[in-house]
Design an enzyme around this catalytic site. Structure first.
Site, PDB file in Angstrom:
ATOM      1  N   GLY A  10       2.327  20.607 -29.731  1.00  0.00           N
ATOM      2  CA  GLY A  10       3.120  20.167 -29.848  1.00  0.00           C
ATOM      3  C   GLY A  10       3.922  20.908 -30.852  1.00  0.00           C
ATOM      4  CD  GLN A  11       9.359  19.485 -31.043  1.00  0.00           C
ATOM      5  OE1 GLN A  11      10.316  20.810 -31.209  1.00  0.00           O
ATOM      6  NE2 GLN A  11       9.525  18.045 -31.642  1.00  0.00           N
ATOM      7  CG  ASP A  36      -7.691  11.123 -24.962  1.00  0.00           C
ATOM      8  OD1 ASP A  36      -6.926  10.332 -26.229  1.00  0.00           O
ATOM      9  OD2 ASP A  36      -7.616  10.095 -24.047  1.00  0.00           O
ATOM     10  CB  ILE A  37      -6.442  10.929 -31.469  1.00  0.00           C
ATOM     11  CG1 ILE A  37      -5.654  10.815 -30.691  1.00  0.00           C
ATOM     12  CG2 ILE A  37      -6.709  12.779 -31.716  1.00  0.00           C
ATOM     13  CD1 ILE A  37      -4.937  10.522 -32.115  1.00  0.00           C
ATOM     14  CB  ALA A  60       2.067  12.131 -32.421  1.00  0.00           C
ATOM     15  CB  THR A 101       8.594   8.676 -37.305  1.00  0.00           C
ATOM     16  OG1 THR A 101      10.292   8.203 -36.482  1.00  0.00           O
ATOM     17  CG2 THR A 101       8.006   7.290 -36.953  1.00  0.00           C
ATOM     18  CG  ASP A 102      13.750   9.952 -38.288  1.00  0.00           C
ATOM     19  OD1 ASP A 102      12.802   9.821 -37.770  1.00  0.00           O
ATOM     20  OD2 ASP A 102      14.317  10.177 -38.469  1.00  0.00           O
ATOM     21  CE1 TYR A 125       7.350   8.546 -32.164  1.00  0.00           C
ATOM     22  CE2 TYR A 125       8.938   7.845 -33.247  1.00  0.00           C
ATOM     23  CZ  TYR A 125       8.148   9.309 -33.199  1.00  0.00           C
ATOM     24  OH  TYR A 125       7.936   9.785 -33.853  1.00  0.00           O
ATOM     25  CD1 TRP A 150      16.477  11.749 -36.305  1.00  0.00           C
ATOM     26  CD2 TRP A 150      18.249  12.929 -36.789  1.00  0.00           C
ATOM     27  NE1 TRP A 150      17.362  10.981 -36.499  1.00  0.00           N
ATOM     28  CE2 TRP A 150      18.105  12.028 -36.623  1.00  0.00           C
ATOM     29  CE3 TRP A 150      19.107  14.397 -37.447  1.00  0.00           C
ATOM     30  CZ2 TRP A 150      20.294  11.846 -37.063  1.00  0.00           C
ATOM     31  CZ3 TRP A 150      20.211  14.322 -36.609  1.00  0.00           C
ATOM     32  CH2 TRP A 150      20.393  12.814 -36.690  1.00  0.00           C
TER      33      TRP A 150
HETATM   34  N1  LIG Z   1       9.949  14.704 -31.950  1.00  0.00           N
HETATM   35  C1  LIG Z   1      10.602  14.095 -33.485  1.00  0.00           C
HETATM   36  O1  LIG Z   1      11.611  14.508 -33.169  1.00  0.00           O
HETATM   37  C2  LIG Z   1       9.901  13.397 -33.970  1.00  0.00           C
HETATM   38  C3  LIG Z   1      10.472  12.516 -35.114  1.00  0.00           C
HETATM   39  C4  LIG Z   1       9.700  12.108 -36.409  1.00  0.00           C
HETATM   40  C5  LIG Z   1       8.237  12.299 -36.845  1.00  0.00           C
HETATM   41  N2  LIG Z   1       7.654  12.605 -35.223  1.00  0.00           N
HETATM   42  C6  LIG Z   1       6.162  13.709 -35.632  1.00  0.00           C
HETATM   43  O2  LIG Z   1       5.533  14.314 -36.027  1.00  0.00           O
HETATM   44  C7  LIG Z   1       4.351  14.148 -35.774  1.00  0.00           C
HETATM   45  C8  LIG Z   1       4.638  15.468 -34.285  1.00  0.00           C
HETATM   46  O3  LIG Z   1       5.942  15.794 -33.375  1.00  0.00           O
HETATM   47  P1  LIG Z   1       5.440  16.220 -32.657  1.00  0.00           P
HETATM   48  O4  LIG Z   1       7.003  16.780 -32.493  1.00  0.00           O
HETATM   49  O5  LIG Z   1       4.774  18.039 -32.545  1.00  0.00           O
HETATM   50  O6  LIG Z   1       5.412  16.080 -30.916  1.00  0.00           O
HETATM   51  P2  LIG Z   1       4.967  16.749 -29.625  1.00  0.00           P
HETATM   52  O7  LIG Z   1       5.804  17.944 -29.723  1.00  0.00           O
HETATM   53  O8  LIG Z   1       5.126  15.348 -29.236  1.00  0.00           O
HETATM   54  O9  LIG Z   1       3.162  16.645 -29.412  1.00  0.00           O
HETATM   55  C9  LIG Z   1       2.075  15.580 -29.846  1.00  0.00           C
HETATM   56  C10 LIG Z   1       1.350  16.357 -29.396  1.00  0.00           C
HETATM   57  O10 LIG Z   1       0.415  15.199 -28.507  1.00  0.00           O
HETATM   58  C11 LIG Z   1      -0.351  15.219 -28.127  1.00  0.00           C
HETATM   59  N3  LIG Z   1      -1.548  14.138 -27.504  1.00  0.00           N
HETATM   60  C12 LIG Z   1      -0.436  12.647 -27.109  1.00  0.00           C
HETATM   61  N4  LIG Z   1      -1.271  12.354 -26.360  1.00  0.00           N
HETATM   62  C13 LIG Z   1      -2.545  12.888 -27.080  1.00  0.00           C
HETATM   63  C14 LIG Z   1      -3.747  12.495 -27.666  1.00  0.00           C
HETATM   64  N5  LIG Z   1      -4.571  11.163 -27.312  1.00  0.00           N
HETATM   65  N6  LIG Z   1      -5.253  12.846 -28.533  1.00  0.00           N
HETATM   66  C15 LIG Z   1      -4.965  14.303 -28.490  1.00  0.00           C
HETATM   67  N7  LIG Z   1      -3.499  15.045 -28.286  1.00  0.00           N
HETATM   68  C16 LIG Z   1      -2.586  13.937 -27.847  1.00  0.00           C
HETATM   69  C17 LIG Z   1       0.419  15.898 -27.437  1.00  0.00           C
HETATM   70  O11 LIG Z   1      -0.233  16.246 -25.800  1.00  0.00           O
HETATM   71  P3  LIG Z   1       0.300  16.824 -24.411  1.00  0.00           P
HETATM   72  O12 LIG Z   1       2.367  16.969 -24.570  1.00  0.00           O
HETATM   73  O13 LIG Z   1      -0.443  17.245 -23.674  1.00  0.00           O
HETATM   74  O14 LIG Z   1       0.822  14.740 -24.147  1.00  0.00           O
HETATM   75  C18 LIG Z   1       0.994  16.806 -27.895  1.00  0.00           C
HETATM   76  O15 LIG Z   1       0.619  18.063 -27.945  1.00  0.00           O
HETATM   77  C19 LIG Z   1       4.250  13.083 -34.655  1.00  0.00           C
HETATM   78  O16 LIG Z   1       3.279  12.506 -35.193  1.00  0.00           O
HETATM   79  C20 LIG Z   1       5.460  12.351 -34.149  1.00  0.00           C
HETATM   80  O17 LIG Z   1       6.056  12.044 -34.180  1.00  0.00           O
HETATM   81  C21 LIG Z   1       8.128  13.780 -34.678  1.00  0.00           C
END
Ligand SMILES: NC(=O)c1ccc[n+]([C@@H]2O[C@H](COP(=O)([O-])OP(=O)(O)OC[C@H]3O[C@@H](n4cnc5c(N)ncnc54)[C@H](OP(=O)(O)O)[C@@H]3O)[C@@H](O)[C@H]2O)c1
Length: 294
Positions: A10-11, A36-37, A60, A101-102, A125, A150
């Site tokens: 992920g990001q 898979d968590i 997530a 998250t916010d 979410y 964000w």
């Molecule tokens: N993105 C945002 O803007 C944002 C904003 C606020 C907070 N956050 C929080 O920041 C954190 C990181 O976000 P991110 O943007 O890096 O998320 P992301 O890019 O969507 O990455 C999440 C990763 O988790 C993997 N995943 C999904 N389901 C899973 C499972 N059951 N078991 C194991 N891995 C799994 C995804 O794999 P797949 O791609 O294969 O599904 C992906 O590689 C998260 O907690 C998110 O809630 C994000």
């Protein structure tokens, strides 16, 4: 110190993976296909087999609008998965860093949200992430939950990528100007978590619990878009920026309700780390350079 990272494609996960190795940590990085968590036994077995000294959960379900329909999956990944990780860590006395998250807030407050403000999520979410936070906090003491917002990075889908795509297709765009938050570079989130990991490794006294962390300065999606195009033009990725018009939330209806204000007050984490959170403009510059040089 051996760090296990979930959601490592992920990001944030991918930045954690690269940076943790560079910093000399021993890293076990896994994404969905390896762990898979949402599978309790698999989580237990994996942690037993590899016995990490610290677990960082970057996995997530992050599709905010799709979550309104895929409710069960959102709760499985954002609430149950973190609970299984937290229980497995608690049994073995392993600290857990979790990310939230916010969007746990309703956005009605007219000032930045602090860690003691009452959450009131407006969508599936946000609710699933809030329940994940609570599950982690109730399962173990040695946990840090970092609420971020964000998020953008060089990997995966995000607002920056969407803007560049739309800007390449259209001369004019409407972007929401009445929702405020803090764009946050995934690399800065990773760096922050790894600085906290170093503290754990050194045995420094660390106050466990909830922290807010966003990039500075706060802006609207419209302000974020304008800066994206300004920098993209200066990097030669666009000859001319499209016109970015201000629109209201009502003019851009989405399945999930977003908070109008989700600016997070990052003072608590700043005190621990000893400096203010970074300017997201610099993170944006890094991402655009990376894409340009690909
Ligand atoms: N993105 C945002 O803007 C944002 C904003 C606020 C907070 N956050 C929080 O920041 C954190 C990181 O976000 P991110 O943007 O890096 O998320 P992301 O890019 O969507 O990455 C999440 C990763 O988790 C993997 N995943 C999904 N389901 C899973 C499972 N059951 N078991 C194991 N891995 C799994 C995804 O794999 P797949 O791609 O294969 O599904 C992906 O590689 C998260 O907690 C998110 O809630 C994000």
């Amino acid at each position: 110190m051996k760090i296990m990272i979930t959601g490592s494609n992920g990001q944030v996960g991918s930045e954690l993976n690269v940076r943790a190795r560079t910093m000399g940590f021993d890293v076990i990085a896994v994404d969905c296909d390896q762990l898979d968590i949402t599978q309790r036994d698999a989580v237990n077995d994996f942690i037993s087999r590899y016995s990490p000294d610290l677990v960082i959960n970057a996995a997530a379900y992050t599709a905010v609008d799709k979550a309104e329909e895929e409710v069960a999956i959102a709760f499985a990944v954002n609430r149950d998965g973190p609970l299984y990780l937290a229980n497995a860590c608690a049994e073995r006395d392993i600290p857990l860093f979790h990310i939230s998250t916010d969007y746990v807030f309703d956005g009605e407050k007219e000032a930045p949200y602090t860690e003691s403000d009452q959450p009131n999520p407006q969508g599936v979410y946000g609710q699933s992430k809030l329940e994940g936070e609570l599950a982690v906090a109730s399962a173990l003491v040695q946990q840090i939950t970092l609420r971020v917002a964000w998020v953008f990075g060089a990997t995966g889908a995000n607002f920056v990528r969407t803007m560049l795509r739309l800007g390449g297709e259209r001369a004019e765009l409407g972007v929401v100007a009445d929702q405020y938050g803090g764009p946050t570079y995934a690399g800065d989130i990773a760096e922050t978590l790894l600085m906290l990991a170093e503290k754990v490794d050194r045995g420094d006294a660390l106050q466990w619990g909830l922290y807010h962390y966003i990039g500075s300065p706060a802006t609207s999606w419209h302000g974020f878009a304008e800066e994206i195009f300004k920098q993209a033009v200066s990097h030669g990725m666009f000859e001319k920026a499209p016109n970015v018009n201000r629109i209201t939330t009502e003019e851009y209806p989405t399945p999930a309700v977003r908070p109008k204000n989700s600016v997070l007050d990052s003072q608590r984490i700043n005190k621990i780390l000893g400096f203010a959170q970074p300017d997201w403009h610099q993170g944006l510059d890094r991402v655009l350079r990376e894409w340009k040089n690909k």
